[in-house]
Design a protein around this motif. Structure first.
Motif, PDB file in Angstrom:
ATOM      1  N   PHE A   8      -2.793   9.316  -2.192  1.00 37.36           N
ATOM      2  CA  PHE A   8      -2.985  10.775  -2.094  1.00 37.36           C
ATOM      3  C   PHE A   8      -3.220  11.205  -0.651  1.00 37.36           C
ATOM      4  N   SER A   9      -2.929  10.298   0.280  1.00 37.79           N
ATOM      5  CA  SER A   9      -3.012  10.686   1.680  1.00 37.79           C
ATOM      6  C   SER A   9      -1.684  10.339   2.352  1.00 37.79           C
ATOM      7  N   GLU A  10      -1.028  11.370   2.877  1.00 34.55           N
ATOM      8  CA  GLU A  10       0.239  11.132   3.596  1.00 34.55           C
ATOM      9  C   GLU A  10      -0.011  10.272   4.829  1.00 34.55           C
ATOM     10  N   ASP A  11      -1.135  10.532   5.515  1.00 31.13           N
ATOM     11  CA  ASP A  11      -1.427   9.764   6.737  1.00 31.13           C
ATOM     12  C   ASP A  11      -1.656   8.294   6.404  1.00 31.13           C
ATOM     13  N   LEU A  12      -2.322   8.026   5.263  1.00 29.73           N
ATOM     14  CA  LEU A  12      -2.569   6.637   4.880  1.00 29.73           C
ATOM     15  C   LEU A  12      -1.255   5.948   4.512  1.00 29.73           C
ATOM     16  N   LEU A  13      -0.375   6.676   3.821  1.00 30.17           N
ATOM     17  CA  LEU A  13       0.938   6.101   3.470  1.00 30.17           C
ATOM     18  C   LEU A  13       1.721   5.771   4.738  1.00 30.17           C
ATOM     19  N   ALA A  14       1.653   6.660   5.717  1.00 33.68           N
ATOM     20  CA  ALA A  14       2.366   6.416   6.989  1.00 33.68           C
ATOM     21  C   ALA A  14       1.771   5.215   7.717  1.00 33.68           C
ATOM     22  N   HIS A  15       0.456   5.096   7.659  1.00 31.45           N
ATOM     23  CA  HIS A  15      -0.230   3.956   8.292  1.00 31.45           C
ATOM     24  C   HIS A  15       0.218   2.648   7.650  1.00 31.45           C
ATOM     25  N   ALA A  16       0.313   2.661   6.318  1.00 29.73           N
ATOM     26  CA  ALA A  16       0.710   1.448   5.590  1.00 29.73           C
ATOM     27  C   ALA A  16       2.157   1.084   5.905  1.00 29.73           C
TER      28      ALA A  16
ATOM     29  N   GLY B 206      10.105 -11.164   5.908  1.00 31.94           N
ATOM     30  CA  GLY B 206      11.565 -11.131   5.777  1.00 31.94           C
ATOM     31  C   GLY B 206      11.916 -11.555   4.362  1.00 31.94           C
ATOM     32  N   PRO B 207      13.213 -11.645   4.044  1.00 32.84           N
ATOM     33  CA  PRO B 207      13.621 -11.940   2.665  1.00 32.84           C
ATOM     34  C   PRO B 207      12.990 -13.223   2.106  1.00 32.84           C
ATOM     35  N   GLY B 208      12.741 -14.198   2.953  1.00 39.53           N
ATOM     36  CA  GLY B 208      12.248 -15.453   2.381  1.00 39.53           C
ATOM     37  C   GLY B 208      10.756 -15.665   2.589  1.00 39.53           C
ATOM     38  N   ARG B 209      10.029 -14.604   2.977  1.00 42.12           N
ATOM     39  CA  ARG B 209       8.626 -14.806   3.329  1.00 42.12           C
ATOM     40  C   ARG B 209       7.744 -13.937   2.433  1.00 42.12           C
ATOM     41  N   LEU B 210       6.858 -14.580   1.706  1.00 45.18           N
ATOM     42  CA  LEU B 210       6.059 -13.913   0.678  1.00 45.18           C
ATOM     43  C   LEU B 210       4.911 -13.101   1.274  1.00 45.18           C
ATOM     44  N   LEU B 211       4.846 -11.834   0.838  1.00 39.11           N
ATOM     45  CA  LEU B 211       3.734 -10.948   1.212  1.00 39.11           C
ATOM     46  C   LEU B 211       2.851 -10.731  -0.018  1.00 39.11           C
ATOM     47  N   VAL B 212       1.595 -11.103   0.114  1.00 38.67           N
ATOM     48  CA  VAL B 212       0.634 -10.858  -0.967  1.00 38.67           C
ATOM     49  C   VAL B 212      -0.373  -9.823  -0.476  1.00 38.67           C
ATOM     50  N   GLU B 213      -0.603  -8.764  -1.267  1.00 37.13           N
ATOM     51  CA  GLU B 213      -1.650  -7.814  -0.896  1.00 37.13           C
ATOM     52  C   GLU B 213      -2.791  -7.929  -1.883  1.00 37.13           C
ATOM     53  N   VAL B 214      -3.985  -8.128  -1.354  1.00 33.82           N
ATOM     54  CA  VAL B 214      -5.193  -8.162  -2.188  1.00 33.82           C
ATOM     55  C   VAL B 214      -5.762  -6.750  -2.213  1.00 33.82           C
ATOM     56  N   ALA B 215      -6.018  -6.225  -3.413  1.00 32.39           N
ATOM     57  CA  ALA B 215      -6.393  -4.814  -3.612  1.00 32.39           C
ATOM     58  C   ALA B 215      -5.187  -3.936  -3.279  1.00 32.39           C
ATOM     59  N   SER B 216      -4.097  -4.220  -3.954  1.00 31.11           N
ATOM     60  CA  SER B 216      -2.818  -3.539  -3.657  1.00 31.11           C
ATOM     61  C   SER B 216      -2.793  -2.120  -4.215  1.00 31.11           C
ATOM     62  N   ASN B 217      -3.832  -1.768  -4.956  1.00 28.25           N
ATOM     63  CA  ASN B 217      -4.009  -0.407  -5.492  1.00 28.25           C
ATOM     64  C   ASN B 217      -2.726   0.051  -6.196  1.00 28.25           C
ATOM     65  N   ASP B 218      -2.209   1.219  -5.806  1.00 24.89           N
ATOM     66  CA  ASP B 218      -1.074   1.815  -6.545  1.00 24.89           C
ATOM     67  C   ASP B 218       0.265   1.533  -5.867  1.00 24.89           C
ATOM     68  N   GLY B 219       0.307   0.527  -5.005  1.00 22.41           N
ATOM     69  CA  GLY B 219       1.584   0.182  -4.386  1.00 22.41           C
ATOM     70  C   GLY B 219       1.847   0.933  -3.102  1.00 22.41           C
ATOM     71  N   TYR B 220       0.811   1.583  -2.583  1.00 23.59           N
ATOM     72  CA  TYR B 220       0.939   2.432  -1.383  1.00 23.59           C
ATOM     73  C   TYR B 220       1.516   1.672  -0.194  1.00 23.59           C
ATOM     74  N   LEU B 221       1.291   0.332  -0.137  1.00 28.39           N
ATOM     75  CA  LEU B 221       1.801  -0.461   1.006  1.00 28.39           C
ATOM     76  C   LEU B 221       2.976  -1.333   0.577  1.00 28.39           C
ATOM     77  N   LEU B 222       2.830  -2.039  -0.543  1.00 31.54           N
ATOM     78  CA  LEU B 222       3.871  -2.996  -0.967  1.00 31.54           C
ATOM     79  C   LEU B 222       5.199  -2.296  -1.250  1.00 31.54           C
ATOM     80  N   ARG B 223       5.148  -1.001  -1.593  1.00 33.39           N
ATOM     81  CA  ARG B 223       6.399  -0.266  -1.867  1.00 33.39           C
ATOM     82  C   ARG B 223       7.309  -0.303  -0.638  1.00 33.39           C
ATOM     83  N   HIS B 224       6.707  -0.264   0.554  1.00 32.90           N
ATOM     84  CA  HIS B 224       7.502  -0.235   1.798  1.00 32.90           C
ATOM     85  C   HIS B 224       8.126  -1.610   2.063  1.00 32.90           C
ATOM     86  N   ALA B 225       7.415  -2.673   1.692  1.00 33.81           N
ATOM     87  CA  ALA B 225       7.955  -4.029   1.872  1.00 33.81           C
ATOM     88  C   ALA B 225       9.047  -4.299   0.840  1.00 33.81           C
TER      89      ALA B 225
END
Ligand code: DWN
Length: 412
Positions: free
Chosen positions: A81-89, A103-122
């Motif tokens: 619910f924050s545009e600035d936070l989404l931009a930061h992520a 990159g395509p072969g490198r796994l990103l794990v987010e702890v406390a990934s909430n509603d996908g605010y960051l992982l959506r960009h990856a």
């Protein structure tokens, strides 16, 4: 009512040398918003007190509640619910890609990934991702975006299972979560368990130095068990075979945020050494820096109480914006309630239709500012002041004024 516990030993190093320096009274759980049925009974209150560990310098709560009493089915916090936070992520993901960390072969794990605010960009960039989020609402929102999400609390045992099933993580992101875990050592041991030997862990939390410098006492509430300096993070990571190698500072995020860069391999930058040195020079590694903080907090609370009482006595209408956890601490400590604040506006529909705990102010959609045009709005989401003042330009053009309470009350 849940059973809290008085903290007798440091959450990081186990030392009994904990020195109290601030009490904010007995307050309800900050994000335990009330339904209409809850209004019929008194919400439970618990001591809100912080202390300093003389041994490893970690600032932490001295009365703790169980995590599942806070991060429950009704936990209402959604990051998106924050545009600035989404931009930061998004910028964070792009930086990791540019550095070749992702990159395509490198796994990103987010702890406390909430509603996908960051992982959506990856995910959009083809990066294999895995979210770990214990609260059902945000976890469901992330899954709806196609983000694989485990609805569990992160820790050592859980991390071993993830590594067995998914392999080691090349990058672990942990934003605004390390302060939210009772078992701090088990949490960091989980990082060590999951991270690849050449991997990177980035940890974001509000910076203790700014909490003290800018009197951000309202960021103290029961879902924040710890308040981090570089010195305390350095000691914590060393204990688990990890190295605090670098740090990035974001002054406008959540009142001043650090992003700590941690890896199994030691590669300390001059920047992190400079932060560690500054903390020693500033005295943040000794109790004296905190001893009089309570007096400053009392002064700010008095200033805000007098200002609101004066405006109210003059017949002004006053509302609030941002049904925040920090807002619960602020209004309950200052002693403001629905007699002063007509409503609190918030964009998060999961919060609307509820009442704030303790002060019992009704939470309504953000459109209420224009619909009801109160004379003043207390900005309880002051950490997003730039974004919200932009967003509410029309309310201000019509003569509405915001009261920004921290570091001291000002009308803008
Ligand atoms: O650590 C935490 C921080 C990062 O976020 C969590 N423990 C919980 C939460 O703390 P908070 O509730 O004090 O936080 P925020 O992130 O300042 O919450 C902002 C609130 O304001 C949300 O309810 C959304 C709302 N909002 C809004 O209504 N309009 C936010 C923006 C930017 C807006 O334009």
């Amino acid at each position: 009512m849940v059973d809290g516990t008085r903290v007798e030993a440091c959450r990081s190093c186990g030392s009994p040398a904990l020195r109290p320096f601030l009490s904010l009274g007995r307050v309800p759980i900050a994000n335990a918003l009330l339904t209409v049925a809850d209004l019929a009974r008194e919400e439970p209150r618990y001591p809100l007190e912080v202390g300093f560990c003389e041994s490893c310098t970690l600032v932490q709560l001295l009365f703790a509640l169980p995590a599942d009493a806070i991060f429950d089915e009704a936990y209402p916090y959604f990051s998106s619910f924050s545009e600035d936070l989404l931009a930061h992520a998004k910028a964070h993901v792009e930086g990791l890609l540019a550095a070749g960390r992702l990159g395509p072969g490198r796994l990103l794990v987010e702890v406390a990934s909430n509603d996908g605010y960051l992982l959506r960009h990856a995910l959009e960039r083809g990066v294999p991702v895995l979210g770990i989020e214990p609260t059902p609402g945000p976890a469901a929102a992330a899954r709806a975006l196609g983000i694989p999400t485990l609805q569990v609390f992160f820790g050592r045992g859980m991390a071993a299972g993830v590594r067995r099933e998914h392999g080691p993580a090349d990058v672990i992101v942990a934003n605004n979560v390390m302060a939210h875990v009772p078992d701090l050592n088990g949490f960091v041991a989980g990082f060590r368990e999951l991270i690849a030997d050449d991997g990177l862990i980035t940890i974001e939390n509000p910076y203790l130095r700014d909490l003290i410098d800018h009197a951000e006492f309202d960021t103290i509430y029961h879902e924040h068990w710890c308040y981090f300096s570089c010195t305390a993070v350095d000691a914590l990571m060393r204990r688990h075979g990890l190295s605090l190698n670098d740090v990035e500072y974001f002054p406008r995020l959540h009142g001043g945020t650090l992003r700590w860069h941690v890896s199994p391999v030691e590669a300390r930058t001059p920047r992190v050494l400079a932060y560690l040195d500054e903390e020693r020079q500033r005295g943040l590694t000794a109790f004296a820096a905190y001893e009089r903080f309570g007096e400053r907090v009392a002064g700010i609370a008095d200033e805000l109480r007098v200002l609101l009482a004066r405006l109210h006595a003059e017949g002004a209408t006053i509302a609030a914006y941002g049904a925040t956890a920090k807002g619960s601490t602020l209004v309950n400590f200052v002693g403001i309630d629905q007699r002063t604040l007509a409503f609190v506006a918030d964009r998060n529909p999961h919060k609307q239709g509820h009442w704030t705990p303790g002060a019992r102010v009704p939470i309504v959609p953000a459109e209420a500012l224009l619909e009801r045009q109160p004379d003043y709005v207390l900005l309880l989401a002051w950490n997003f002041a730039d974004e919200i003042l932009r967003q509410q330009a029309e309310y201000r053009r019509r003569g509405g004024r915001f009261i920004v309470p921290i570091p001291s009350p000002v009308i803008v």
